[in-house]
Design an enzyme around this catalytic site. Structure first.
Site, PDB file in Angstrom:
ATOM      1  N   ASP A   1       0.810  -1.220   0.000  1.00 29.18           N
ATOM      2  CA  ASP A   1       0.000   0.000   0.000  1.00 29.18           C
ATOM      3  C   ASP A   1       0.845   1.272   0.000  1.00 29.18           C
ATOM      4  O   ASP A   1       2.009   1.269   0.417  1.00 29.18           O
ATOM      5  CB  ASP A   1      -0.895   0.030   1.240  1.00 29.18           C
TER       6      ASP A   1
ATOM      7  N   HIS B   1      -5.980   3.008  -4.235  1.00 34.25           N
ATOM      8  CA  HIS B   1      -5.922   3.279  -2.793  1.00 34.25           C
ATOM      9  C   HIS B   1      -6.265   4.738  -2.492  1.00 34.25           C
ATOM     10  O   HIS B   1      -5.747   5.314  -1.529  1.00 34.25           O
ATOM     11  CB  HIS B   1      -4.528   2.929  -2.268  1.00 34.25           C
TER      12      HIS B   1
ATOM     13  N   HIS C   1      -5.765   9.368   0.624  1.00 30.52           N
ATOM     14  CA  HIS C   1      -5.677   8.449   1.766  1.00 30.52           C
ATOM     15  C   HIS C   1      -6.456   9.005   2.972  1.00 30.52           C
ATOM     16  O   HIS C   1      -5.935   9.116   4.084  1.00 30.52           O
ATOM     17  CB  HIS C   1      -4.217   8.221   2.158  1.00 30.52           C
TER      18      HIS C   1
ATOM     19  N   HIS D   1       3.526  -2.459   3.098  1.00 30.73           N
ATOM     20  CA  HIS D   1       3.574  -1.095   2.566  1.00 30.73           C
ATOM     21  C   HIS D   1       4.894  -0.858   1.838  1.00 30.73           C
ATOM     22  O   HIS D   1       5.940  -1.299   2.313  1.00 30.73           O
ATOM     23  CB  HIS D   1       3.419  -0.069   3.693  1.00 30.73           C
TER      24      HIS D   1
END
Length: 302
Positions: free
Chosen positions: A123, A173, A177, A270
């Site tokens: 991510d 994504h 965020h 990540h």
């Protein structure tokens, strides 16, 4: 999956002034491109309407002029006594039911192939650690899914294209965020999902496919799952949370995967959003361990 301290949602708040103007167009774009996806209506339990009821014709009395025919009716056969269930069959538990099939709004938490496979997902990128992670994946013949922030993909199209060229896949994504995502208005959520998808697809070049949507922090709701489905995206969760974003140390990241992973699992990692040197160090141990355990690398279900 939480926003690192250096990424404050408040500094992006002014950008949502444009969202109110763009959202109607974006809503129409997602809905028109994929067809409207609506929740299935609940069947009514009320009385049937006249259009669904077949009227019954009145019964006429028999005419005296019509001769009647006597029909001899045989006695119905006597039912044979049923055999009592054996104690073994009576105590046997019912067979397990298969899991329900995925719907367009279902959250994916497993691999496409099942069995002894694993889906690695990264991510918040692309970022400074993405290239190192790609090098390691190539070294071990592993495939992964990269859940990207729209503006970061737009700022580094070469990295997005490298990800695709090396056989990996892309996931949406969002643009900023936002956490918690459910606190945004509907139009803002549409913008976060649809604009990020467009940015990532443009960075990847012609023919780029973005298959999944992952809500920041896993903040999935029926609303954003439906928006994602209308944009042609499957909501993507995980089954193993390494919490590498908190930088607990490479040994802790490795231990979490080794403890929690089951065949067909999806691992959350990540490649940006902060210092990811611990994630890179953990991968150097995890990739050979996964291969030694007989795992093959897969993508999430779609």
């Amino acid at each position: 999956m939480r926003i690192p301290s250096h990424r404050s949602p408040s500094r992006h708040s002014l950008r949502y002034g444009l969202t109110a103007l763009l959202a109607p167009v974006l809503i129409a774009g997602c809905g028109a491109a994929q067809g409207a996806i609506r929740p299935e209506p609940t069947p009514s339990t009320g009385a049937p309407t006249p259009s669904t009821v077949s009227p019954t014709a009145p019964t006429s009395p028999p005419s005296s002029a019509t001769p009647t025919t006597s029909v001899a009716l045989s006695a119905p056969p006597k039912p044979s006594p049923s055999k009592p269930a054996s104690s073994a069959s009576a105590s046997r538990p019912p067979a397990p039911q298969p899991p329900p099939p995925l719907t367009p709004t279902s959250i994916v938490r497993g691999t496409a192939s099942g069995g002894r496979t694993v889906a690695l997902t990264f991510d918040d990128g692309p970022g400074p650690a993405t290239g190192q992670i790609l090098d390691l994946l190539t070294q071990y013949g592993a495939r992964a899914t990269f859940c990207q922030i729209g503006p970061q993909a737009a700022a580094d199209p070469a990295m997005v294209r490298r990800i695709l060229a090396e056989g990996h896949r892309l996931c949406d994504h969002t643009v900023h965020h936002p956490q918690p995502m459910h606190a945004l208005s509907h139009d803002q959520q549409v913008y976060e999902i649809s604009a990020a998808k467009d940015m990532i697809a443009k960075a990847g070049g012609a023919g780029t496919k973005v298959r999944w949507f992952r809500a920041p922090g896993g903040d999935f709701t029926a609303e954003n799952q439906l928006i994602a489905a209308q944009c042609g995206l499957r909501p993507l969760g995980w089954s193993v949370d390494t919490r590498d974003w908190a930088r607990p140390g490479a040994p802790a990241i490795v231990a979490t995967v080794q403890r929690d992973l089951r065949p067909g699992g999806v691992v959350l990692l990540h490649d940006a959003g902060g210092d990811r040197s611990q994630t890179v160090a953990a991968l150097k141990q995890l990739l050979p361990w996964l291969i030694a355990q007989g795992y093959s690398f897969d993508f999430p279900a779609v």
